[in-house]
Design an enzyme around this catalytic site. Sequence first.
Site, PDB file in Angstrom:
ATOM      1  N   ASP A 101      24.076  56.717 106.783  1.00 32.80           N
ATOM      2  CA  ASP A 101      23.194  56.416 107.912  1.00 32.80           C
ATOM      3  C   ASP A 101      22.881  57.664 108.719  1.00 32.80           C
ATOM      4  OD1 ASP A 101      22.652  53.479 108.096  1.00 32.80           O
ATOM      5  OD2 ASP A 101      24.838  53.381 108.025  1.00 32.80           O
ATOM      6  N   ASP A 112      27.166  61.898 104.324  1.00 28.50           N
ATOM      7  CA  ASP A 112      27.169  60.648 105.073  1.00 28.50           C
ATOM      8  C   ASP A 112      25.915  59.874 104.663  1.00 28.50           C
ATOM      9  OD1 ASP A 112      27.797  58.765 107.198  1.00 28.50           O
ATOM     10  OD2 ASP A 112      26.177  59.722 108.321  1.00 28.50           O
TER      11      ASP A 112
END
Length: 219
Positions: free
Chosen positions: A10, A8
Amino acid sequence: MIHALLFDLDGTLLASDPLHAEAFIALFAEHGRTIDTAFYNARIHGRLNAEIFAEFFPDADGAAMAEAKEAAFRDLLGPSASPMPGLTALLDRADAQGWRTAVVTNAPRINAEFMLKAIGLADRFDTVVVSDECAAGKPDPAPYREALRRLDCAPRAARAFEDSPSGIRSAVAAGITTLGLRSSLPDIALRAAGAAASLADFTDPTLEPYLQRQSGADP
């Protein structure tokens, strides 16, 4: 067997969630709603902008609000930021081992490219999968399935790293062993979403056994 590390963006590659929270808090205030960081973590964190604005401002121009929020976030982040501790070393190890790498994100592509450039890692990943460009976004498994397809990797030969419940559910539903990053949420919340374990960052010794399994040891 091909091996892959799927990340991922953020809150996983960099600690950006406080800036997202700040941007959402300011935008909600402009539209007459008061929220705080706890609200962001519980109701917004890890979700697609389209879903967020459709829920909380159904009569507004959600696309315009999303563009304003993301522009505000980029202004807050600035041109330089730091990758999560241990990340660069992990990517160096992946290169040495021949592991493939991907970013899998619900962020719009303009943000993904901006953030990767800001942390100096724009050219370190084999591919960047953006949920807006998939059949569905996280928590649907479609983005992670697309990453596996691009890397020609079986789910059992991959490890995913996520910091939100929606992201964890997406990776787990794609059949990938997933580790949670405690950048915003505690271990109990990450495990409740399906994470096999949680990490403070990529220097956490909890990570090593999962990389050893990645190298071919028994699971």
